[in-house]
Design a protein around this motif. Structure first.
Motif, PDB file in Angstrom:
ATOM      1  N   UNK A 419      43.992  47.816  31.512  1.00  0.00           N
ATOM      2  CA  UNK A 419      43.390  48.224  30.236  1.00  0.00           C
ATOM      3  C   UNK A 419      42.046  47.545  30.033  1.00  0.00           C
ATOM      4  N   UNK A 420      41.950  46.279  30.417  1.00  0.00           N
ATOM      5  CA  UNK A 420      40.725  45.522  30.168  1.00  0.00           C
ATOM      6  C   UNK A 420      40.100  44.946  31.426  1.00  0.00           C
ATOM      7  N   UNK A 421      40.682  45.257  32.585  1.00  0.00           N
ATOM      8  CA  UNK A 421      40.107  44.786  33.844  1.00  0.00           C
ATOM      9  C   UNK A 421      40.141  45.895  34.873  1.00  0.00           C
ATOM     10  N   UNK A 422      39.048  46.060  35.597  1.00  0.00           N
ATOM     11  CA  UNK A 422      38.981  46.984  36.709  1.00  0.00           C
ATOM     12  C   UNK A 422      38.131  46.325  37.794  1.00  0.00           C
ATOM     13  N   UNK A 423      38.595  46.422  39.043  1.00  0.00           N
ATOM     14  CA  UNK A 423      37.811  45.794  40.093  1.00  0.00           C
ATOM     15  C   UNK A 423      38.420  45.989  41.452  1.00  0.00           C
ATOM     16  N   UNK A 424      37.753  45.424  42.454  1.00  0.00           N
ATOM     17  CA  UNK A 424      38.206  45.502  43.831  1.00  0.00           C
ATOM     18  C   UNK A 424      37.751  44.255  44.557  1.00  0.00           C
ATOM     19  N   UNK A 425      38.468  43.936  45.629  1.00  0.00           N
ATOM     20  CA  UNK A 425      38.108  42.755  46.394  1.00  0.00           C
ATOM     21  C   UNK A 425      38.525  42.888  47.840  1.00  0.00           C
ATOM     22  N   UNK A 426      37.913  42.080  48.676  1.00  0.00           N
ATOM     23  CA  UNK A 426      38.215  42.049  50.101  1.00  0.00           C
ATOM     24  C   UNK A 426      38.329  40.587  50.515  1.00  0.00           C
ATOM     25  N   UNK A 427      39.407  40.264  51.243  1.00  0.00           N
ATOM     26  CA  UNK A 427      39.686  38.879  51.603  1.00  0.00           C
ATOM     27  C   UNK A 427      40.024  38.773  53.080  1.00  0.00           C
ATOM     28  N   UNK A 449      35.245  43.183  33.279  1.00  0.00           N
ATOM     29  CA  UNK A 449      36.176  42.659  32.286  1.00  0.00           C
ATOM     30  C   UNK A 449      35.702  43.066  30.903  1.00  0.00           C
ATOM     31  N   UNK A 450      36.643  43.501  30.084  1.00  0.00           N
ATOM     32  CA  UNK A 450      36.311  43.904  28.724  1.00  0.00           C
ATOM     33  C   UNK A 450      37.365  43.323  27.788  1.00  0.00           C
ATOM     34  N   UNK A 451      37.212  42.034  27.480  1.00  0.00           N
ATOM     35  CA  UNK A 451      38.140  41.335  26.627  1.00  0.00           C
ATOM     36  C   UNK A 451      37.558  41.198  25.223  1.00  0.00           C
ATOM     37  N   UNK A 452      38.429  40.754  24.331  1.00  0.00           N
ATOM     38  CA  UNK A 452      37.947  40.517  22.964  1.00  0.00           C
ATOM     39  C   UNK A 452      36.882  39.436  22.946  1.00  0.00           C
ATOM     40  N   UNK A 453      36.932  38.493  23.866  1.00  0.00           N
ATOM     41  CA  UNK A 453      35.992  37.379  23.873  1.00  0.00           C
ATOM     42  C   UNK A 453      34.670  37.734  24.543  1.00  0.00           C
ATOM     43  N   UNK A 454      34.692  38.558  25.563  1.00  0.00           N
ATOM     44  CA  UNK A 454      33.455  38.885  26.264  1.00  0.00           C
ATOM     45  C   UNK A 454      33.659  40.145  27.091  1.00  0.00           C
ATOM     46  N   UNK A 488      26.927  37.082  37.325  1.00  0.00           N
ATOM     47  CA  UNK A 488      27.640  37.804  36.276  1.00  0.00           C
ATOM     48  C   UNK A 488      26.692  38.191  35.149  1.00  0.00           C
ATOM     49  N   UNK A 489      26.880  39.415  34.668  1.00  0.00           N
ATOM     50  CA  UNK A 489      26.133  39.898  33.492  1.00  0.00           C
ATOM     51  C   UNK A 489      27.146  40.041  32.369  1.00  0.00           C
ATOM     52  N   UNK A 490      26.912  39.269  31.260  1.00  0.00           N
ATOM     53  CA  UNK A 490      27.941  39.175  30.240  1.00  0.00           C
ATOM     54  C   UNK A 490      27.348  39.354  28.844  1.00  0.00           C
ATOM     55  N   UNK A 491      28.180  39.877  27.980  1.00  0.00           N
ATOM     56  CA  UNK A 491      27.820  40.050  26.578  1.00  0.00           C
ATOM     57  C   UNK A 491      28.272  38.828  25.791  1.00  0.00           C
ATOM     58  N   UNK A 492      27.360  38.228  25.075  1.00  0.00           N
ATOM     59  CA  UNK A 492      27.666  37.006  24.332  1.00  0.00           C
ATOM     60  C   UNK A 492      27.028  37.101  22.943  1.00  0.00           C
ATOM     61  N   UNK A 586      30.048  32.969  29.136  1.00  0.00           N
ATOM     62  CA  UNK A 586      31.302  33.128  28.379  1.00  0.00           C
ATOM     63  C   UNK A 586      32.548  33.144  29.250  1.00  0.00           C
ATOM     64  N   UNK A 587      32.464  33.699  30.468  1.00  0.00           N
ATOM     65  CA  UNK A 587      33.643  33.754  31.332  1.00  0.00           C
ATOM     66  C   UNK A 587      34.030  32.390  31.886  1.00  0.00           C
TER      67      UNK A 587
END
Length: 719
Positions: A419-427, A449-454, A488-492, A586-587
């Motif tokens: 609901x609030x996270x979408x992503x992909x990774x390679x390890x 990430x799209x949380x209430x905090x950021x 990271x590009x974040x809304x603060x 913020x993260x």
């Protein structure tokens, strides 16, 4: 050799009558008196022809008709063949009817008479005379008999007396076997069925009367084995002593212990032979003899491997906890087998010792460890799911090739859809990297990430070396260290502008973690404690280098109040030193609230907040019930959390009551002021991979903007 004559070697027998008496009783027959006595007997044909010629019937017994009548009248042949005999019954001469026309009258059975007598019987069980034996075994025989008895299993009901008698006989044999297993080899068990004093005579009483006799003891114990090193190796690991009762379970246990201890102390090929116990019924004792072939005393030699291989012998040596020249210990073999299974790369795996005959020089010889591999499918698909108030649903799936870069070099691709996270990774991950249980990992992630905090768009590159516990080996000490680069590009929230604003951060840093674990389980601890410290020196890279340190301490303890009740507690402290909150992404700030934090509150809901306009509020819609403003968490530089649980388990289910507390602070030191509390109840369903968790909680002294109720679903305990 010639057959013996009747008189040879036979005892003399007195005759019943004398020869003189026999000859006197037989009349004299003289052929001269009757010339026919000297003539030969005529044939049957001549006999029949003579009587036919004379026209007379053949003589019969007491005037009965001849069986074949007159042979000349049958077919004109005065000599009658057997096959030509006339049939006196016409039915016998008639041809048989076809099978389909054959009529058969069904057999009618008389109706069974109803038996109004009682067939089923009720009964009680009484065992007499067992007290003397049970006084020595601590009621063990009586308890075991109750569990195995056919009479007890029948619950006091039998179809008839015959069935009751059969059960009684079976239990008699059972008691004798049980007594013999405890050393009463001459025990006698008699049985009877008594009627009760009730008018109906029921319930019947099934009685087993026991006469244990004398208990047999060891009069001598003989171990037939070559000398071992140390000299008392067998003696100190063999539990039986002269003078103690001959108990089957102790005998078997003592022999099994030797079969285990000898390979643990340098004798991989030792075999315990067949025991012999010679009982003396006159003295009520027994002489116990046990042959043991100890084989050569051995030391670890090389490692060889065969079969469909996942990796070579050199990597197996990395997993082994022994080195060439170490005294052989079967526990090291079992440990290596478990380590190979834990890689997840095999369908089957076996680890066995093999003799080499190569002498070491100290009276021992080298033993090769042979590993037979059968590599299994290396690819795995996995998934996980969870839900938390304020965080919503979170689904994660992964594809793994565990041995794409042998040995144990895995490539892992993962996707997060929530609901609030979408992503992909390679390890890229190499397990047992140069040392057993050490892991090297390179990882690249992209996450929204799209949380209430950021709200953030983050890319990360990291490298980590870790020494961790596994489901098979829970280690008392663990560690991890590595390096990380974050863009990271974040809304603060910009306090100068009084509004939300987007900023870009570039961060480089190190990470170090140290853990001490003294609990009894990784996923569901019931006793012990666990402490973990995390230190992350980081620096902001834009506009120069601004160093700071993030640090966190987690501790938890567990106490089993009863077999079904566990008391658990947790504390978490965090601080960030060396930077102002506005300069920190913020993260990377601290937040609290949620299923793994303070339950009763939404994800990241606790701590400092700012009131901003609600973007979902429509002032032109009179029916819009949204608030025109919302409270947005902005994080802090320190935090604390406390939790207490009472866990009650019954079977595979459990109930948990809990109280959580916590707060996030603007300053760098948590001062335990303004704590907010949440309380609730949870349900647990215990599986073989850990408990499934459902927690429902409410905030106490709820503040504006906080949840009314919070629900959390996941795998594993909250802590």
């Amino acid at each position: 050799m010639p057959a013996p004559q009747p008189s040879d070697n036979l005892p003399a027998i007195d005759p019943i009558i004398t020869d003189e008496e026999f000859e006197a009783a037989v009349p004299d027959i003289d052929p001269a008196d009757d010339p026919a006595l000297g003539e030969p007997l005529e044939s049957i044909e001549a006999f029949e022809r003579r009587f036919a010629d004379e026209g007379a019937a053949a003589p019969t017994t007491e005037g009965a008709a001849p069986p074949l009548g007159d042979p000349a009248l049958a077919d004109g042949d005065p000599v009658e063949e057997i096959g030509d005999a006339p049939i006196r019954d016409a039915e016998l001469a008639a041809p048989l009817p076809p099978l389909q026309n054959f009529e058969a009258t069904p057999v009618e059975f008389a109706d069974n008479a109803e038996d109004d007598a009682i067939v089923e019987v009720a009964y009680d069980v009484r065992v007499e005379g067992l007290e003397a034996a049970d006084a020595e075994t601590g009621t063990a025989i009586a308890a075991a008999f109750d569990n195995l008895s056919a009479l007890e299993a029948g619950d006091g009901e039998a179809a008839n007396v015959a069935q009751l008698a059969a059960r009684l006989t079976e239990d008699s044999a059972l008691l004798q076997r049980m007594l013999a297993s405890e050393g009463w080899y001459e025990a006698a068990v008699t049985t009877r069925i008594d009627r009760s004093d009730a008018p109906s005579g029921q319930p019947l009483i099934a009685v087993l009367s026991v006469a244990p006799g004398d208990r047999f003891v060891f009069s001598d114990i003989v171990i037939d084995a070559d000398p071992v090193e140390p000299a008392d190796l067998i003696a100190k690991n063999f539990a039986l002593k002269v003078g103690e009762p001959i108990i089957a379970e102790r005998v078997q246990g003592a022999e099994a212990n030797l079969a285990v201890r000898l390979p643990e102390n340098g004798y991989p090929f030792a075999t315990v032979g067949q025991r012999d116990i010679l009982l003396d019924q006159d003295t009520n004792d027994g002489v116990y003899t046990l042959p043991i072939d100890i084989g050569p005393r051995s030391r670890f030699g090389g490692i060889e491997t065969t079969g469909n291989q996942a990796f070579d012998a050199a990597h197996i040596a990395v997993l082994a906890r022994f080195e060439r020249g170490d005294l052989y210990d079967s526990r090291d073999i079992d440990d290596l087998r478990q380590a190979l299974v834990a890689t997840g790369l095999f369908n089957t795996i076996s680890v066995v010792p093999q003799r080499t005959g190569e002498a070491v020089g100290d009276g021992t010889e080298y033993t090769t460890v042979l590993v037979e591999q059968d590599a299994g499918p290396p690819r795995t698909l996995a998934g996980s799911a969870g839900f938390g108030t304020g965080q919503g649903f979170r689904l994660e799936g992964s594809w793994t090739h565990r041995n794409l870069f042998p040995p144990e070099g895995a490539l892992i691709a993962n996707v997060v859809a929530g609901t609030q996270e979408q992503g992909a990774g390679l390890t890229f991950r190499r397990a047992n990297a140069g040392r057993r249980d050490r892991t090297f990992q390179l990882r690249a992630d992209a996450l929204r990430s799209d949380f209430a905090a950021f709200e953030a768009f983050t890319g990360q590159l990291s490298a980590l070396i870790s020494y961790d516990s596994t489901p098979i080996w829970q280690k008392p000490l663990t560690y991890a260290y590595g390096v990380r680069l974050i863009g990271t590009n974040e809304q603060d929230y910009d306090f100068d502008l009084g509004q939300l604003n987007r900023r870009t951060f570039f961060i480089g840093g190190l990470t170090g973690q140290l853990g001490i674990d003294r609990t009894d389980s990784l996923v569901d601890a019931t006793r012990g404690f666990r402490v973990t410290t995390l230190v992350e020196p980081e620096g902001s890279l834009q506009g120069g280098f601004t160093p700071y340190v993030r640090a966190r301490l987690d501790a938890s303890a567990y106490y089993s109040a009863t077999d079904s009740i566990v008391l658990a507690g947790r504390v978490r402290l965090g601080t960030i030193q060396g930077i102002e909150r506005f300069d920190l992404a913020p993260s990377r700030r601290f937040y609290a609230g949620g299923g793994g934090s303070v339950r009763g509150f939404g994800f990241q809901e606790l701590g400092p907040k700012v009131e901003i306009a609600n973007p979902d509020f429509d002032p032109a819609d009179p029916e819009d019930k949204d608030s025109p403003t919302i409270f947005r968490p902005i994080g802090g530089l320190s935090m604390n959390e406390l939790a207490a649980e009472v866990r009650y388990r019954f079977g595979n289910f459990g109930v948990v009551g809990f109280v959580d507390a916590g707060q996030v602070y603007e300053g760098t030191t948590p001062d335990f002021s303004s704590l907010q509390y949440g309380a609730g109840i949870g349900a647990r369903y215990y599986t073989n991979f850990g408990p499934l968790r459902l927690d429902v909680a409410i905030p106490l002294e709820r503040q504006p903007g906080e949840s009314n109720i919070a629900v959390y679903v996941s795998i594993g305990q909250a802590f």
